[in-house]
Motif scaffolding. Structure first.
Motif, PDB file in Angstrom:
ATOM      1  N   GLU A  27       0.850  -1.189   0.000  1.00  0.00           N
ATOM      2  CA  GLU A  27       0.000   0.000   0.000  1.00  0.00           C
ATOM      3  C   GLU A  27       0.889   1.244   0.000  1.00  0.00           C
ATOM      4  N   VAL A  28       0.913   1.954  -1.103  1.00  0.00           N
ATOM      5  CA  VAL A  28       1.676   3.197  -1.175  1.00  0.00           C
ATOM      6  C   VAL A  28       0.767   4.314  -0.664  1.00  0.00           C
ATOM      7  N   VAL A  29       1.029   4.754   0.555  1.00  0.00           N
ATOM      8  CA  VAL A  29       0.126   5.713   1.204  1.00  0.00           C
ATOM      9  C   VAL A  29       0.356   7.132   0.716  1.00  0.00           C
ATOM     10  N   CYS A  30       1.537   7.404   0.181  1.00  0.00           N
ATOM     11  CA  CYS A  30       1.814   8.731  -0.356  1.00  0.00           C
ATOM     12  C   CYS A  30       3.075   8.693  -1.199  1.00  0.00           C
ATOM     13  N   VAL A  31       3.116   9.530  -2.218  1.00  0.00           N
ATOM     14  CA  VAL A  31       4.302   9.689  -3.060  1.00  0.00           C
ATOM     15  C   VAL A  31       4.832  11.111  -2.894  1.00  0.00           C
ATOM     16  N   TYR A  32       6.115  11.209  -2.581  1.00  0.00           N
ATOM     17  CA  TYR A  32       6.798  12.502  -2.501  1.00  0.00           C
ATOM     18  C   TYR A  32       7.678  12.656  -3.736  1.00  0.00           C
ATOM     19  N   THR A  33       7.603  13.822  -4.368  1.00  0.00           N
ATOM     20  CA  THR A  33       8.409  14.073  -5.552  1.00  0.00           C
ATOM     21  C   THR A  33       8.720  15.557  -5.632  1.00  0.00           C
ATOM     22  N   GLN A  34       9.680  15.925  -6.479  1.00  0.00           N
ATOM     23  CA  GLN A  34      10.033  17.332  -6.616  1.00  0.00           C
ATOM     24  C   GLN A  34       8.866  18.111  -7.231  1.00  0.00           C
ATOM     25  N   PRO A  35       8.719  19.377  -6.867  1.00  0.00           N
ATOM     26  CA  PRO A  35       7.635  20.190  -7.427  1.00  0.00           C
ATOM     27  C   PRO A  35       7.762  20.332  -8.934  1.00  0.00           C
ATOM     28  N   PRO A  36       6.652  20.614  -9.619  1.00  0.00           N
ATOM     29  CA  PRO A  36       6.714  20.860 -11.062  1.00  0.00           C
ATOM     30  C   PRO A  36       7.722  21.966 -11.383  1.00  0.00           C
ATOM     31  N   ARG A  37       8.484  21.756 -12.449  1.00  0.00           N
ATOM     32  CA  ARG A  37       9.495  22.732 -12.859  1.00  0.00           C
ATOM     33  C   ARG A  37       9.204  23.221 -14.275  1.00  0.00           C
ATOM     34  N   LYS A  38       9.705  24.415 -14.584  1.00  0.00           N
ATOM     35  CA  LYS A  38       9.557  24.945 -15.932  1.00  0.00           C
ATOM     36  C   LYS A  38      10.479  24.174 -16.877  1.00  0.00           C
ATOM     37  N   SER A  39       9.954  23.829 -18.035  1.00  0.00           N
ATOM     38  CA  SER A  39      10.762  23.092 -19.013  1.00  0.00           C
ATOM     39  C   SER A  39      10.258  23.362 -20.417  1.00  0.00           C
ATOM     40  N   GLY A  40      11.084  23.014 -21.395  1.00  0.00           N
ATOM     41  CA  GLY A  40      10.706  23.189 -22.794  1.00  0.00           C
ATOM     42  C   GLY A  40      10.814  24.632 -23.244  1.00  0.00           C
ATOM     43  N   ARG A  41      10.585  24.835 -24.511  1.00  0.00           N
ATOM     44  CA  ARG A  41      10.712  26.179 -25.079  1.00  0.00           C
ATOM     45  C   ARG A  41       9.681  27.135 -24.502  1.00  0.00           C
ATOM     46  N   GLY A  42       8.506  26.607 -24.160  1.00  0.00           N
ATOM     47  CA  GLY A  42       7.466  27.451 -23.604  1.00  0.00           C
ATOM     48  C   GLY A  42       7.611  27.704 -22.125  1.00  0.00           C
ATOM     49  N   GLN A  43       8.578  27.010 -21.492  1.00  0.00           N
ATOM     50  CA  GLN A  43       8.826  27.147 -20.055  1.00  0.00           C
ATOM     51  C   GLN A  43       7.559  26.944 -19.228  1.00  0.00           C
ATOM     52  N   SER A  44       6.773  25.971 -19.643  1.00  0.00           N
ATOM     53  CA  SER A  44       5.563  25.652 -18.891  1.00  0.00           C
ATOM     54  C   SER A  44       5.926  24.722 -17.736  1.00  0.00           C
ATOM     55  N   LEU A  45       5.135  24.784 -16.651  1.00  0.00           N
ATOM     56  CA  LEU A  45       5.375  23.930 -15.502  1.00  0.00           C
ATOM     57  C   LEU A  45       5.082  22.479 -15.865  1.00  0.00           C
ATOM     58  N   THR A  46       6.034  21.593 -15.594  1.00  0.00           N
ATOM     59  CA  THR A  46       5.896  20.181 -15.946  1.00  0.00           C
ATOM     60  C   THR A  46       6.081  19.320 -14.705  1.00  0.00           C
ATOM     61  N   LYS A  47       5.158  18.405 -14.495  1.00  0.00           N
ATOM     62  CA  LYS A  47       5.259  17.484 -13.364  1.00  0.00           C
ATOM     63  C   LYS A  47       6.336  16.443 -13.648  1.00  0.00           C
ATOM     64  N   SER A  48       6.991  15.973 -12.599  1.00  0.00           N
ATOM     65  CA  SER A  48       8.048  14.974 -12.754  1.00  0.00           C
ATOM     66  C   SER A  48       7.459  13.667 -13.278  1.00  0.00           C
ATOM     67  N   PRO A  49       8.294  12.800 -13.878  1.00  0.00           N
ATOM     68  CA  PRO A  49       7.798  11.492 -14.333  1.00  0.00           C
ATOM     69  C   PRO A  49       7.138  10.685 -13.212  1.00  0.00           C
ATOM     70  N   VAL A  50       7.696  10.729 -12.006  1.00  0.00           N
ATOM     71  CA  VAL A  50       7.084  10.014 -10.880  1.00  0.00           C
ATOM     72  C   VAL A  50       5.733  10.619 -10.529  1.00  0.00           C
TER      73      VAL A  50
END
Length: 305
Positions: A27-50
């Protein structure tokens, strides 16, 4: 019976581990990951793969900027987890966070510890010309990758491995370690072995390392290039423009270091030569050396910087 697991991870390297833990019935009760970061040419916020995978699986996700705030650790403690499984999370966990789960925190690392402790174990192993590495799960401690090893799987480093290809295999090999490790933990039979040997640190890749020094030995440069492929990418200047080298082959050859010595884009090194295979001009996609030469006038005798 299953364990209550907190998973901490960020890049694609960590996704197979989360998948294996879920498939094992925990039972995975919670996932911790880095906050969404700006990426790509448009610098839009992108969620991490996890983050993206966790949401796809319907798992709760938390993205604290750091664990320096006591409120963040309070939140971890209230989850009542049996264990935290950490894979390339990208944040330092203080002692209180490490002690929050009942059985502490376990971490998957991509090297044969204590060789290549630190931020860039895969890249450093290839750059050093190592022939073998490992995926290892260790008990996390306050030191940098100093914890006792609970399970390990060796992985051969192939002569054509890049950081990308070796990382992909290690992510799969390491992910397969989680079910037996967690099963042993669940039945109270998990054992750990202290690290032995002289520690070697895998320091974060410095941008200055990416520039190719043609006075070095060709075999050394082959390892150097593969260890930096695809990111940040080893590079040199050709006709005044920066060109990344993603693949090359060390061969015999003579000439002044940095000199093009044939029509196949072979470059003389301090010892031996490198025949370039895959290159990437600035602002363009990777291409074969043959395709690159069709658009660039680089005759034999040209000196590269």
């Amino acid at each position: 019976m299953s364990l209550k697991v907190v998973f901490m991870g960020t890049p694609a390297f960590a996704v197979p581990s989360l998948s294996e833990i879920l498939s094992a019935g925990h039972e995975v009760v919670c996932v911790y990951t880095q906050p969404p970061r700006k990426s790509g040419r448009g610098q839009s916020l992108t969620k991490s793969p996890v983050h993206q995978f966790a949401e796809l699986m319907g798992l709760p996700v938390r993205t604290p900027e750091s664990f320096r705030k006591s409120s963040v650790i309070d939140g971890l403690e209230t989850l009542g987890a049996d264990v935290a499984c950490v894979v390339a999370y990208g944040q330092i966990l203080p002692k209180r966070a490490l002690a929050a789960p009942r059985e502490g925190c376990l971490n998957l690392h991509g090297s044969a510890l204590p060789r290549w402790r630190g931020a860039a174990p895969v890249q450093r192993a290839i750059m050093a010309g190592d022939c073998v590495t490992a995926a290892q799960i260790m008990q996390m401690s306050a030191g940098l990758d100093t914890g006792d090893i609970v399970m390990s799987a060796s992985e051969t480093i192939r002569s054509d491995d890049t950081a990308a290809s070796l990382s992909q295999r290690l992510s799969q090999t390491g992910a397969q370690l989680w079910p037996p490790v967690l099963a042993a933990l669940e039945r109270g039979g998990l054992t750990a072995t202290a690290q032995t040997g002289e520690p070697i640190y895998a320091h974060k890749i410095d941008k200055a390392e990416a520039r190719i020094d043609w006075t070095q030995d060709a075999q050394y440069l082959d390892c150097h290039i593969r260890g930096l492929s695809p990111f940040p990418g080893a590079w040199c200047e050709m006709a005044g423009k920066r060109v990344k080298i993603h693949r090359a082959a060390a061969i015999t050859g003579n000439g002044k270091a940095g000199e093009i010595i044939d029509d196949d884009l072979t470059i003389a090194c301090g010892s031996g030569a490198l025949r370039l295979i895959s290159v990437q001009p600035a602002g363009k996609s990777a291409m074969s050396a043959e395709d690159f030469l069709r658009g660039h006038d680089l005759p034999v005798g040209t000196q590269l910087n």
